[in-house]
Structures are given as C-alpha cells and as structure tokens.
Design a protein around this motif. Structure first.
Motif, PDB file in Angstrom:
ATOM      1  N   GLY A  76       0.814  -1.216   0.000  1.00 28.61           N
ATOM      2  CA  GLY A  76       0.000   0.000   0.000  1.00 28.61           C
ATOM      3  C   GLY A  76       0.847   1.264   0.000  1.00 28.61           C
ATOM      4  O   GLY A  76       2.060   1.233  -0.202  1.00 28.61           O
ATOM      5  N   ASN A  77       0.211   2.386   0.251  1.00 30.01           N
ATOM      6  CA  ASN A  77       0.913   3.674   0.230  1.00 30.01           C
ATOM      7  C   ASN A  77       1.823   3.863   1.433  1.00 30.01           C
ATOM      8  O   ASN A  77       2.878   4.473   1.323  1.00 30.01           O
ATOM      9  CB  ASN A  77      -0.102   4.823   0.166  1.00 30.01           C
ATOM     10  N   ARG A  78       1.398   3.347   2.582  1.00 32.46           N
ATOM     11  CA  ARG A  78       2.173   3.567   3.805  1.00 32.46           C
ATOM     12  C   ARG A  78       3.569   2.938   3.729  1.00 32.46           C
ATOM     13  O   ARG A  78       4.538   3.494   4.228  1.00 32.46           O
ATOM     14  CB  ARG A  78       1.413   2.996   4.995  1.00 32.46           C
ATOM     15  N   TYR A  79       3.680   1.770   3.124  1.00 31.24           N
ATOM     16  CA  TYR A  79       4.955   1.058   3.049  1.00 31.24           C
ATOM     17  C   TYR A  79       5.497   0.978   1.619  1.00 31.24           C
ATOM     18  O   TYR A  79       6.342   0.139   1.318  1.00 31.24           O
ATOM     19  CB  TYR A  79       4.800  -0.354   3.622  1.00 31.24           C
ATOM     20  N   ALA A  80       5.047   1.868   0.761  1.00 29.07           N
ATOM     21  CA  ALA A  80       5.452   1.827  -0.648  1.00 29.07           C
ATOM     22  C   ALA A  80       6.947   2.053  -0.833  1.00 29.07           C
ATOM     23  O   ALA A  80       7.533   1.590  -1.809  1.00 29.07           O
ATOM     24  CB  ALA A  80       4.667   2.857  -1.455  1.00 29.07           C
ATOM     25  N   GLU A  81       7.571   2.752   0.086  1.00 25.52           N
ATOM     26  CA  GLU A  81       9.002   3.063  -0.027  1.00 25.52           C
ATOM     27  C   GLU A  81       9.902   1.952   0.524  1.00 25.52           C
ATOM     28  O   GLU A  81      11.123   2.102   0.538  1.00 25.52           O
ATOM     29  CB  GLU A  81       9.311   4.375   0.705  1.00 25.52           C
ATOM     30  N   THR A  82       9.322   0.862   0.982  1.00 21.59           N
ATOM     31  CA  THR A  82      10.104  -0.242   1.546  1.00 21.59           C
ATOM     32  C   THR A  82      11.139  -0.723   0.530  1.00 21.59           C
ATOM     33  O   THR A  82      10.829  -0.919  -0.636  1.00 21.59           O
ATOM     34  CB  THR A  82       9.181  -1.415   1.940  1.00 21.59           C
ATOM     35  N   GLU A  83      12.358  -0.880   0.992  1.00 20.56           N
ATOM     36  CA  GLU A  83      13.447  -1.339   0.123  1.00 20.56           C
ATOM     37  C   GLU A  83      13.794  -2.783   0.463  1.00 20.56           C
ATOM     38  O   GLU A  83      13.746  -3.185   1.624  1.00 20.56           O
ATOM     39  CB  GLU A  83      14.673  -0.443   0.292  1.00 20.56           C
ATOM     40  N   PHE A  84      14.154  -3.516  -0.569  1.00 15.23           N
ATOM     41  CA  PHE A  84      14.555  -4.913  -0.418  1.00 15.23           C
ATOM     42  C   PHE A  84      16.028  -5.019  -0.768  1.00 15.23           C
ATOM     43  O   PHE A  84      16.466  -4.465  -1.771  1.00 15.23           O
ATOM     44  CB  PHE A  84      13.701  -5.808  -1.320  1.00 15.23           C
ATOM     45  N   ALA A  85      16.776  -5.733   0.075  1.00 20.20           N
ATOM     46  CA  ALA A  85      18.220  -5.820  -0.116  1.00 20.20           C
ATOM     47  C   ALA A  85      18.701  -7.245   0.127  1.00 20.20           C
ATOM     48  O   ALA A  85      18.016  -8.045   0.769  1.00 20.20           O
ATOM     49  CB  ALA A  85      18.929  -4.864   0.838  1.00 20.20           C
ATOM     50  N   ARG A  97      11.206 -16.866  -1.357  1.00 18.40           N
ATOM     51  CA  ARG A  97       9.828 -16.376  -1.317  1.00 18.40           C
ATOM     52  C   ARG A  97       9.288 -16.379   0.110  1.00 18.40           C
ATOM     53  O   ARG A  97       8.664 -15.419   0.553  1.00 18.40           O
ATOM     54  CB  ARG A  97       8.942 -17.224  -2.229  1.00 18.40           C
ATOM     55  N   GLU A  98       9.561 -17.455   0.855  1.00 17.31           N
ATOM     56  CA  GLU A  98       9.084 -17.550   2.233  1.00 17.31           C
ATOM     57  C   GLU A  98       9.731 -16.508   3.128  1.00 17.31           C
ATOM     58  O   GLU A  98       9.048 -15.874   3.948  1.00 17.31           O
ATOM     59  CB  GLU A  98       9.349 -18.952   2.789  1.00 17.31           C
ATOM     60  N   VAL A  99      11.034 -16.309   2.992  1.00 18.08           N
ATOM     61  CA  VAL A  99      11.740 -15.336   3.837  1.00 18.08           C
ATOM     62  C   VAL A  99      11.217 -13.929   3.573  1.00 18.08           C
ATOM     63  O   VAL A  99      10.910 -13.185   4.511  1.00 18.08           O
ATOM     64  CB  VAL A  99      13.268 -15.405   3.604  1.00 18.08           C
ATOM     65  N   VAL A 100      11.091 -13.556   2.312  1.00 17.84           N
ATOM     66  CA  VAL A 100      10.598 -12.218   1.980  1.00 17.84           C
ATOM     67  C   VAL A 100       9.163 -12.050   2.471  1.00 17.84           C
ATOM     68  O   VAL A 100       8.814 -11.021   3.058  1.00 17.84           O
ATOM     69  CB  VAL A 100      10.716 -11.943   0.460  1.00 17.84           C
ATOM     70  N   THR A 101       8.339 -13.065   2.288  1.00 20.97           N
ATOM     71  CA  THR A 101       6.946 -12.992   2.727  1.00 20.97           C
ATOM     72  C   THR A 101       6.859 -12.856   4.248  1.00 20.97           C
ATOM     73  O   THR A 101       6.080 -12.049   4.764  1.00 20.97           O
ATOM     74  CB  THR A 101       6.161 -14.233   2.260  1.00 20.97           C
ATOM     75  N   GLU A 102       7.666 -13.616   4.985  1.00 19.12           N
ATOM     76  CA  GLU A 102       7.647 -13.527   6.443  1.00 19.12           C
ATOM     77  C   GLU A 102       8.072 -12.154   6.930  1.00 19.12           C
ATOM     78  O   GLU A 102       7.487 -11.608   7.873  1.00 19.12           O
ATOM     79  CB  GLU A 102       8.538 -14.611   7.046  1.00 19.12           C
ATOM     80  N   GLN A 103       9.075 -11.563   6.295  1.00 21.39           N
ATOM     81  CA  GLN A 103       9.544 -10.238   6.716  1.00 21.39           C
ATOM     82  C   GLN A 103       8.511  -9.154   6.399  1.00 21.39           C
ATOM     83  O   GLN A 103       8.277  -8.253   7.195  1.00 21.39           O
ATOM     84  CB  GLN A 103      10.894  -9.911   6.072  1.00 21.39           C
ATOM     85  N   VAL A 104       7.878  -9.252   5.241  1.00 25.81           N
ATOM     86  CA  VAL A 104       6.834  -8.283   4.883  1.00 25.81           C
ATOM     87  C   VAL A 104       5.631  -8.466   5.801  1.00 25.81           C
ATOM     88  O   VAL A 104       5.013  -7.485   6.233  1.00 25.81           O
ATOM     89  CB  VAL A 104       6.449  -8.410   3.395  1.00 25.81           C
ATOM     90  N   ALA A 105       5.293  -9.703   6.146  1.00 22.07           N
ATOM     91  CA  ALA A 105       4.188  -9.951   7.068  1.00 22.07           C
ATOM     92  C   ALA A 105       4.486  -9.334   8.437  1.00 22.07           C
ATOM     93  O   ALA A 105       3.599  -8.747   9.065  1.00 22.07           O
ATOM     94  CB  ALA A 105       3.942 -11.451   7.198  1.00 22.07           C
ATOM     95  N   ALA A 106       5.734  -9.445   8.893  1.00 20.46           N
ATOM     96  CA  ALA A 106       6.114  -8.820  10.164  1.00 20.46           C
ATOM     97  C   ALA A 106       5.991  -7.301  10.070  1.00 20.46           C
ATOM     98  O   ALA A 106       5.556  -6.644  11.018  1.00 20.46           O
ATOM     99  CB  ALA A 106       7.540  -9.218  10.533  1.00 20.46           C
ATOM    100  N   LEU A 107       6.360  -6.745   8.934  1.00 29.47           N
ATOM    101  CA  LEU A 107       6.242  -5.303   8.720  1.00 29.47           C
ATOM    102  C   LEU A 107       4.791  -4.862   8.795  1.00 29.47           C
ATOM    103  O   LEU A 107       4.462  -3.852   9.428  1.00 29.47           O
ATOM    104  CB  LEU A 107       6.845  -4.922   7.358  1.00 29.47           C
ATOM    105  N   LEU A 108       3.909  -5.631   8.173  1.00 27.37           N
ATOM    106  CA  LEU A 108       2.492  -5.274   8.119  1.00 27.37           C
ATOM    107  C   LEU A 108       1.719  -5.711   9.365  1.00 27.37           C
ATOM    108  O   LEU A 108       0.589  -5.263   9.576  1.00 27.37           O
ATOM    109  CB  LEU A 108       1.846  -5.899   6.879  1.00 27.37           C
ATOM    110  N   GLY A 109       2.311  -6.605  10.158  1.00 26.77           N
ATOM    111  CA  GLY A 109       1.637  -7.097  11.350  1.00 26.77           C
ATOM    112  C   GLY A 109       0.530  -8.088  11.054  1.00 26.77           C
ATOM    113  O   GLY A 109      -0.483  -8.129  11.748  1.00 26.77           O
TER     114      GLY A 109
END
Length: 136
Positions: free
Chosen positions: A48-57, A112-124
């Motif tokens: 969404g807009n709130r986390y649109a600037e999230t960077e992946f490294a 895919r699982e690692v990225v999904t888990e980290q984004v899920a933690a970000l979004l709660g």
C-alpha cells in the motif's frame, strides 16, 4: 603496415565464451538478487501507500555472530524498521539461504518464504495471508 591483432595461430580474434544474454554469464549472486526482486514484486500490492518506499536488499551474511545464549542458527532474513533517517528495509542473507536449499526450485521457495515472512512482520499480519502457500 596493418595493426596486429591477437591472432597468433590463425584461430581468429579472441572473444567472450558466451554473449551477455546467455544464462552462462549470469552469476549466482545475480540470480539470487532476481529471486528476491521477484518475491518483492509479488508482495508490492500488499504494501500500500504507507509502506510503498520499503526497500529490499541482499547481504551475503548476517552482520554479527550470535552470542552463546542466543539462537545459534544464522538468520535467513531481517526486517529493519524505518526511523527518521531511513525507510523500512527487508534484508535477505544469501549464504544462509543457499546453504539450506537443495536445488534451484528449493532456493526460490525459501527466498519467497523469507521475503513474505519479513513483509508480514512489517504489516503485522500472518504470512499465510500474503501467500496462501505458506503454512500457518
């Protein structure tokens, strides 16, 4: 007098073994980066807009060794929360992920699982809400 080229034995001028578009020229690091970017692109609509600037490294290894009382397993990824000077970052550690993967398909699944888990933690939210293939 013509300029001499590197053709000592009449076999032609030396050139690359494969052209840049050939997969042989793609390094393991580049393929891993592409897997992380693909996983991130699948999750961008959830940010969404709130986390649109999230960077992946991608980093090769976690920054420090665990203390004796901490879990002795190397982390596969990390979420670094935003503060006044930076945006949210999702970091995937390449070497620990590659060490756990059996083959290329397994590597893609773990990334895919690692990225999904980290984004899920970000979004709660639970990870299976973002990707139904991940077990709760």
């Amino acid at each position: 007098m013509s300029a001499r080229r590197r053709d000592r034995h009449g076999r032609g001028v030396r050139g690359p073994l494969a052209w840049p578009s050939v997969p042989v020229m793609t390094t393991r690091r580049t393929r891993f980066d592409d897997l992380v970017l693909d996983a991130a692109d699948r999750l961008r609509p959830h940010l969404g807009n709130r986390y649109a600037e999230t960077e992946f490294a991608v980093q090769d290894v976690p920054p420090t060794d665990p203390a004796p009382w901490e879990e002795q397993v190397a982390p596969l990824g990390r979420l670094i929360r935003a503060d006044a000077t930076r945006v949210d970052h999702v970091v995937v550690y390449r070497r620990p992920v590659e060490a756990r993967a059996q083959d290329e398909a397994d590597l893609a699944d773990i990334v895919r699982e690692v990225v999904t888990e980290q984004v899920a933690a970000l979004l709660g939210v639970p990870a299976h809400e973002l990707d139904p293939d991940i077990e709760p």
